[in-house]
Write an enzyme that holds these catalytic residues in place. Structure first.
Site: not given
Ligand code: NAP
Length: 303
Positions: A132, A135-136
């Site tokens: 992701c 997200c990261d």
């Protein structure tokens, strides 16, 4: 144990749309979600192809959809459904230690990230391997990263990461991309996105954190690519095994149901990415959710 008219398994776009339609039809509804309400779209940085919403972040869209379903009176609970059985005219669902009862089910289980299946892939999650970018991505500011895949998710992730990382290598096993032409064009205009086409990641290096990967091309030639982040975007696979007794699955594990979203079990409907279909988009998930909920409501009214 509380009983509901309809339990919806999965709180992504299909499930929440089904909840909106079922609540507006006056049914009592519980949406059970295992991971996070909003589903996969929450990790999409920007959605630009949903009719009427020219540009919206996936997380804003998902938050609005969840709020809409709740405001209409849909109950929402976290729980991974591990078992389901039919008892007389209702269904019993097991999630953790709890059991829930409903007269009809709409299965909107979506799909989970496909893995590359490489040695130490699991161990390196959170240590350089991610599924992701939204997200990261921030962990890789000014670093060298790569994205694997040739679909919309990979192309979008490469574009998203190119604003953060020093350089992005987009690794795809073919010459042609599966994703939208608009994304391919945008990638061509970014100075820090390099293409590694017709090759695959065959090894992950680094202990405890990722330091690079081995790329193997079609002819079998190998080269090393040093990097700190590897974003795997090679599509999704369904997770429908718990429901195989109720609804037929195709070879890939997707529910076999037509555009009417009905299964072979009366009272069980399927919607969204978990259904065998040609096009998996927000629009088709929302369409499935509305079709399945309408069919479920009619089925309940006919009982
Ligand atoms: P996808 O369209 O299924 O693409 C998966 C990609 O990964 C393909 O290019 C495939 O290669 C490659 N791949 C699969 N297994 C691989 C492996 N083991 N090793 C290396 N490469 C592998 O998946 P997706 O990009 O996640 O998209 C899923 C659905 O969501 C699609 O319908 C997509 O349109 C939709 N989506 C839409 C948007 C949007 O902005 N509208 C954004 C994200 C996703 P091949 O091409 O060779 O098969």
């Amino acid at each position: 144990m509380t009983g509901y008219d309809i339990i919806i398994v999965g709180g992504g776009t299909a499930g929440l749309t089904a909840a909106i339609y079922a609540r507006r039809a006056g049914k009592t509804v519980l949406v059970l979600e295992a991971v996070g309400f909003g589903g996969q779209i929450t990790s999409s940085p920007l959605v630009e192809n949903y009719p009427g919403l020219p540009a919206v972040s996936g997380s804003d869209y998902a938050a609005a959809l969840t709020a809409q379903a709740k405001a209409l009176g849909a109950e929402t609970k976290f729980g991974q459904v591990t078992g389901v059985q039919r008892e007389g005219d209702h269904f019993l669902l097991t999630a953790g230690r709890k059991t829930f009862e409903a007269r009809a089910l709409i299965l909107c289980t979506g799909a989970r990230h496909r893995k590359l299946g490489l040695d130490r892939e699991e161990a390196l999650v959170g240590q350089g391997v991610s599924y992701c970018a939204v997200c990261d991505g921030a962990f890789f500011k000014d670093k060298a990263v790569a994205v694997v895949g040739g679909g919309d998710s990979a192309l979008q992730s490469a574009l998203f990461l190119s604003d953060l990382a020093r350089e992005v290598t987009l690794i795809h096993r073919r010459q042609e991309f599966r994703g939208q032409e608009a994304y391919v064009r945008a990638i061509g205009q970014r100075g820090n996105i390099h293409l590694a086409l017709e090759c695959q990641v065959t090894q992950l290096q680094g202990e405890p954190a990722l330091t690079g990967v081995t790329l193997t091309d079609k002819a079998g030639a190998q080269r090393q690519l040093p990097l700190e982040g590897l974003f795997v975007e090679v599509g999704q696979e369904p997770d429908n095994g718990a429901f195989a007794a109720l609804a037929e699955l195709d070879q890939g594990g997707y529910f076999l149901a037509g555009e009417d979203c009905r299964t072979r079990t009366p009272g069980v409907f399927v919607a969204g990415d978990c259904r065998a279909k040609e096009l998996r988009q927000l629009t088709t998930a929302a369409a499935d959710g509305s079709v399945a909920a309408t069919a479920a409501c009619r089925w309940l009214d006919g009982q």
